[in-house]
Design a protein around this motif. Structure first.
Motif, short mmCIF file in Angstrom:
data_model
loop_
_atom_site.label_atom_id
_atom_site.label_comp_id
_atom_site.label_asym_id
_atom_site.label_seq_id
_atom_site.Cartn_x
_atom_site.Cartn_y
_atom_site.Cartn_z
N TRP A 69 41.13 82.85 75.98
CA TRP A 69 40.45 82.93 74.90
C TRP A 69 38.38 82.65 74.58
CZ3 TRP A 69 44.24 82.00 70.33
CH2 TRP A 69 45.49 82.78 70.40
N GLU A 100 36.19 83.81 76.56
CA GLU A 100 34.91 84.90 76.07
C GLU A 100 34.66 85.60 74.94
OE1 GLU A 100 35.23 87.52 79.24
OE2 GLU A 100 34.54 86.20 81.30
N LYS A 101 36.32 85.70 74.27
CA LYS A 101 36.57 86.08 72.70
C LYS A 101 35.65 85.04 72.15
CE LYS A 101 40.55 88.94 74.75
NZ LYS A 101 41.50 89.39 75.05
N ASN A 111 33.70 83.09 69.16
CA ASN A 111 32.22 82.45 69.27
C ASN A 111 32.00 80.69 69.15
OD1 ASN A 111 29.93 81.87 67.85
ND2 ASN A 111 30.26 83.65 66.61
#
Length: 254
Positions: free
Chosen positions: A226, A228-229, A231
């Motif tokens: 996760w 790259e997803k 914040n």
């Protein structure tokens, strides 16, 4: 707390800590306080934290095929220095009284929090003006610095990856892929030898370590999947606040 709820809590914290550790770093601030909260003594908590985070870190990392512009011979020197430092650091944790560690641990946490919070600024401050090196060579000074850093890694270890990045960037390695490869191997071996010593000395609290290791491994894979997803900026801001709270607690300020 009910035993099953206690283990579930530790598993959940390990999942979070493992995920955080492979994305923005700072998993120590989650795993270590969780163990202390459940009644583990600081020295035993440090040893157990090391094996928990190391498991998730190594299990979720890519296989390393080479060390970039660092020759095999020079890398072996570096590995030896960092390993010997890890052995000494682990032995110091065992030999010194628990009171000594409990006295200095809050300040080590404070230093780790400062490093984590201002890492980018510190990294740029120590950035060498040298061009990208094509053949990294070891010198006695570089090996001594790795040995000293290895002692820290075996004794406490929070933020060691960031310290390695800063050190190697200062020495002229600007290739991030090389930095990641070298740091991964050095941390794995340094912490790994420390873990073996902790196991031999009986410092690992296995009922918690086994549950949290499973959580850390799961968290490591989830963090990588996760990454790259997520914040990361918002995550780091929250981690900074959380880390500050933990640090102030151990300093007996709150």
């Amino acid at each position: 707390m009910n035993t099953y709820l206690e283990l579930l809590f530790l598993f959940a914290m390990a999942v979070i800590g493992g995920a955080v550790n492979v994305t923005i770093g700072g998993g120590w601030f989650i795993i270590f306080p969780s163990l202390i909260f459940r009644g583990i003594q600081p020295v035993q908590g440090t040893a157990t934290t090391t094996i928990v985070l190391l498991s998730g870190f190594v299990a979720s990392s890519k296989k390393i095929k080479n060390t970039g512009e660092i020759s095999k011979t020079h890398f072996n020197y570096m590995l030896s220095a960092c390993t010997l430092g890890g052995i000494l650091g682990a032995v110091l944790l065992i030999v010194f009284s628990h009171k000594v560690f409990e006295t200095i641990a809050p300040f080590l946490l404070l230093g780790s929090w400062i490093l984590f919070t201002f890492y980018n600024r510190i990294f740029n401050l120590f950035n060498s003006d040298n061009q990208l090196v094509t053949s990294f060579k070891c010198t006695p000074v570089k090996l001594i610095s790795l040995f000293v850093l290895g002692i820290y890694g075996g004794y406490f270890g929070a933020g060691m990856g960031m310290l390695l990045f800063i050190l190697f960037r200062f020495y002229g390695i600007k290739n991030n892929e090389t930095l990641e490869r070298v740091s991964l191997i050095l941390i794995a071996v340094n912490n790994g030898i420390a873990v073996l010593i902790f196991i031999w000395s009986g410092l690992i609290f296995w009922p918690f370590a086994l549950v949290m290791t499973a959580g850390s491994i799961l968290g490591g894979f989830l963090g990588k999947a996760w990454n790259e997803k997520i914040n990361t900026l918002l995550l780091k801001r929250n981690a900074i606040v959380y880390g500050a709270t933990v640090t102030l607690y151990f300093l007996d300020i709150i």
